[in-house]
Design a protein around this motif. Structure first.
Motif, PDB file in Angstrom:
ATOM      1  N   GLU A  42      66.996   0.126  17.026  1.00 53.26           N
ATOM      2  CA  GLU A  42      65.722  -0.439  17.476  1.00 53.26           C
ATOM      3  C   GLU A  42      65.798  -0.907  18.923  1.00 53.26           C
ATOM      4  OE1 GLU A  42      64.785  -3.427  14.573  1.00 53.26           O
ATOM      5  OE2 GLU A  42      64.184  -1.957  13.073  1.00 53.26           O
ATOM      6  N   VAL A  43      66.909  -1.519  19.296  1.00 50.30           N
ATOM      7  CA  VAL A  43      67.071  -1.990  20.672  1.00 50.30           C
ATOM      8  C   VAL A  43      67.139  -0.803  21.634  1.00 50.30           C
ATOM      9  CG1 VAL A  43      68.671  -3.145  22.264  1.00 50.30           C
ATOM     10  CG2 VAL A  43      68.114  -4.195  20.073  1.00 50.30           C
ATOM     11  N   VAL A  44      67.903   0.202  21.298  1.00 50.53           N
ATOM     12  CA  VAL A  44      68.015   1.388  22.151  1.00 50.53           C
ATOM     13  C   VAL A  44      66.659   2.078  22.293  1.00 50.53           C
ATOM     14  CG1 VAL A  44      69.031   3.708  22.309  1.00 50.53           C
ATOM     15  CG2 VAL A  44      70.470   1.741  21.757  1.00 50.53           C
ATOM     16  N   ASP A  45      65.921   2.204  21.192  1.00 50.29           N
ATOM     17  CA  ASP A  45      64.590   2.818  21.242  1.00 50.29           C
ATOM     18  C   ASP A  45      63.645   2.013  22.126  1.00 50.29           C
ATOM     19  OD1 ASP A  45      65.532   4.764  19.527  1.00 50.29           O
ATOM     20  OD2 ASP A  45      64.464   4.007  17.760  1.00 50.29           O
ATOM     21  N   GLU A  46      63.672   0.697  21.978  1.00 49.64           N
ATOM     22  CA  GLU A  46      62.790  -0.161  22.784  1.00 49.64           C
ATOM     23  C   GLU A  46      63.168  -0.096  24.249  1.00 49.64           C
ATOM     24  OE1 GLU A  46      59.689  -2.603  23.861  1.00 49.64           O
ATOM     25  OE2 GLU A  46      60.023  -1.505  21.995  1.00 49.64           O
ATOM     26  N   LEU A  47      64.451  -0.060  24.559  1.00 48.11           N
ATOM     27  CA  LEU A  47      64.868   0.071  25.953  1.00 48.11           C
ATOM     28  C   LEU A  47      64.375   1.385  26.553  1.00 48.11           C
ATOM     29  CD1 LEU A  47      68.501  -1.351  25.926  1.00 48.11           C
ATOM     30  CD2 LEU A  47      66.502  -2.314  27.077  1.00 48.11           C
ATOM     31  N   GLY A  48      64.392   2.436  25.776  1.00 48.29           N
ATOM     32  CA  GLY A  48      63.861   3.718  26.250  1.00 48.29           C
ATOM     33  C   GLY A  48      62.380   3.617  26.569  1.00 48.29           C
ATOM     34  N   ARG A  49      61.629   2.948  25.695  1.00 44.68           N
ATOM     35  CA  ARG A  49      60.190   2.766  25.948  1.00 44.68           C
ATOM     36  C   ARG A  49      59.964   1.891  27.177  1.00 44.68           C
ATOM     37  NH1 ARG A  49      60.293   2.730  20.268  1.00 44.68           N
ATOM     38  NH2 ARG A  49      60.483   0.461  20.171  1.00 44.68           N
ATOM     39  N   MET A  50      60.772   0.856  27.317  1.00 44.80           N
ATOM     40  CA  MET A  50      60.626  -0.028  28.475  1.00 44.80           C
ATOM     41  C   MET A  50      60.925   0.712  29.779  1.00 44.80           C
ATOM     42  SD  MET A  50      62.282  -3.532  26.936  1.00 44.80           S
ATOM     43  CE  MET A  50      62.144  -4.461  28.453  1.00 44.80           C
ATOM     44  N   ARG A  51      61.945   1.547  29.770  1.00 41.01           N
ATOM     45  CA  ARG A  51      62.266   2.330  30.972  1.00 41.01           C
ATOM     46  C   ARG A  51      61.124   3.270  31.327  1.00 41.01           C
ATOM     47  NH1 ARG A  51      67.553   3.345  28.387  1.00 41.01           N
ATOM     48  NH2 ARG A  51      68.940   1.742  29.170  1.00 41.01           N
ATOM     49  N   ALA A  52      60.566   3.920  30.321  1.00 41.41           N
ATOM     50  CA  ALA A  52      59.441   4.829  30.563  1.00 41.41           C
ATOM     51  C   ALA A  52      58.243   4.072  31.118  1.00 41.41           C
ATOM     52  CB  ALA A  52      59.067   5.568  29.274  1.00 41.41           C
ATOM     53  N   ASN A  53      57.951   2.910  30.560  1.00 45.75           N
ATOM     54  CA  ASN A  53      56.846   2.091  31.065  1.00 45.75           C
ATOM     55  C   ASN A  53      57.116   1.637  32.492  1.00 45.75           C
ATOM     56  OD1 ASN A  53      55.461   2.305  28.653  1.00 45.75           O
ATOM     57  ND2 ASN A  53      56.197   0.359  27.864  1.00 45.75           N
ATOM     58  N   PHE A  54      58.333   1.241  32.771  1.00 46.61           N
ATOM     59  CA  PHE A  54      58.688   0.816  34.120  1.00 46.61           C
ATOM     60  C   PHE A  54      58.496   1.964  35.114  1.00 46.61           C
ATOM     61  CE2 PHE A  54      61.775   0.519  37.558  1.00 46.61           C
ATOM     62  CZ  PHE A  54      61.420  -0.687  38.122  1.00 46.61           C
ATOM     63  N   ARG A  55      58.972   3.156  34.753  1.00 39.76           N
ATOM     64  CA  ARG A  55      58.810   4.313  35.646  1.00 39.76           C
ATOM     65  C   ARG A  55      57.331   4.600  35.893  1.00 39.76           C
ATOM     66  NH1 ARG A  55      63.227   6.342  32.779  1.00 39.76           N
ATOM     67  NH2 ARG A  55      61.858   7.423  31.342  1.00 39.76           N
ATOM     68  N   ASP A  56      56.523   4.489  34.853  1.00 41.49           N
ATOM     69  CA  ASP A  56      55.095   4.732  34.989  1.00 41.49           C
ATOM     70  C   ASP A  56      54.461   3.723  35.950  1.00 41.49           C
ATOM     71  OD1 ASP A  56      52.601   6.026  34.310  1.00 41.49           O
ATOM     72  OD2 ASP A  56      52.151   4.291  33.029  1.00 41.49           O
ATOM     73  N   TYR A 103      56.003   1.896  38.215  1.00 44.28           N
ATOM     74  CA  TYR A 103      56.597   2.129  39.535  1.00 44.28           C
ATOM     75  C   TYR A 103      55.901   3.283  40.252  1.00 44.28           C
ATOM     76  CZ  TYR A 103      60.171   3.180  43.034  1.00 44.28           C
ATOM     77  OH  TYR A 103      60.823   3.430  44.205  1.00 44.28           O
ATOM     78  N   ASN A 104      55.700   4.377  39.528  1.00 43.29           N
ATOM     79  CA  ASN A 104      55.038   5.540  40.133  1.00 43.29           C
ATOM     80  C   ASN A 104      53.597   5.224  40.516  1.00 43.29           C
ATOM     81  OD1 ASN A 104      57.345   7.097  39.922  1.00 43.29           O
ATOM     82  ND2 ASN A 104      56.766   7.954  37.941  1.00 43.29           N
ATOM     83  N   LYS A 105      52.894   4.477  39.680  1.00 44.03           N
ATOM     84  CA  LYS A 105      51.513   4.097  39.997  1.00 44.03           C
ATOM     85  C   LYS A 105      51.462   3.203  41.239  1.00 44.03           C
ATOM     86  CE  LYS A 105      49.594   4.569  35.374  1.00 44.03           C
ATOM     87  NZ  LYS A 105      49.095   3.886  34.179  1.00 44.03           N
ATOM     88  N   LEU A 106      52.388   2.248  41.323  1.00 45.04           N
ATOM     89  CA  LEU A 106      52.426   1.379  42.494  1.00 45.04           C
ATOM     90  C   LEU A 106      52.699   2.183  43.762  1.00 45.04           C
ATOM     91  CD1 LEU A 106      54.331  -1.759  41.170  1.00 45.04           C
ATOM     92  CD2 LEU A 106      51.952  -1.655  41.914  1.00 45.04           C
ATOM     93  N   ASN A 107      53.635   3.106  43.696  1.00 44.48           N
ATOM     94  CA  ASN A 107      53.928   3.950  44.864  1.00 44.48           C
ATOM     95  C   ASN A 107      52.715   4.786  45.242  1.00 44.48           C
ATOM     96  OD1 ASN A 107      56.501   3.140  45.471  1.00 44.48           O
ATOM     97  ND2 ASN A 107      57.481   4.660  44.169  1.00 44.48           N
ATOM     98  N   SER A 108      52.061   5.345  44.255  1.00 49.30           N
ATOM     99  CA  SER A 108      50.882   6.173  44.508  1.00 49.30           C
ATOM    100  C   SER A 108      49.773   5.336  45.135  1.00 49.30           C
ATOM    101  CB  SER A 108      50.409   6.805  43.215  1.00 49.30           C
ATOM    102  OG  SER A 108      49.226   7.544  43.426  1.00 49.30           O
ATOM    103  N   ASN A 109      49.540   4.134  44.608  1.00 45.76           N
ATOM    104  CA  ASN A 109      48.508   3.256  45.148  1.00 45.76           C
ATOM    105  C   ASN A 109      48.860   2.821  46.575  1.00 45.76           C
ATOM    106  OD1 ASN A 109      46.954   3.426  42.842  1.00 45.76           O
ATOM    107  ND2 ASN A 109      47.719   1.526  41.982  1.00 45.76           N
ATOM    108  N   GLY A 110      50.122   2.568  46.827  1.00 45.99           N
ATOM    109  CA  GLY A 110      50.570   2.200  48.178  1.00 45.99           C
ATOM    110  C   GLY A 110      50.318   3.328  49.158  1.00 45.99           C
ATOM    111  N   GLU A 111      50.635   4.530  48.744  1.00 46.02           N
ATOM    112  CA  GLU A 111      50.404   5.699  49.614  1.00 46.02           C
ATOM    113  C   GLU A 111      48.910   5.888  49.857  1.00 46.02           C
ATOM    114  OE1 GLU A 111      52.393   8.963  47.704  1.00 46.02           O
ATOM    115  OE2 GLU A 111      54.364   8.044  47.994  1.00 46.02           O
TER     116      GLU A 111
END
Length: 63
Positions: A32-46, A48-56
């Motif tokens: 459960e912890v490993v699965d949740e960490l995977g979801r958290m990483r995916a959310n973080f990347r999303d 992060y990418n949105k912030l970079n896109s908005n900044g650009e």
């Protein structure tokens, strides 16, 4: 002597069951912890990418 062996056998079985239940709980929690960490990483990347896109987009709009 016979009663002692029965008690020891019963205790051994109880300890084995406890160890088995403990290991199963550990494995479940780990998954459960490993699965949740995977979801958290995916959310973080999303995010992060949105912030970079908005900044650009902001930089382009200000130019």
């Amino acid at each position: 002597m016979h009663a002692e062996k029965n008690v020891r056998d019963a205790l051994d079985k109880s300890v084995e069951k406890l160890e088995s239940a403990s290991q199963a709980a550990h494995d479940k929690t780990t998954k459960e912890v490993v699965d949740e960490l995977g979801r958290m990483r995916a959310n973080f990347r999303d995010v992060y990418n949105k912030l970079n896109s908005n900044g650009e987009s902001l930089n382009t709009a200000l130019d």
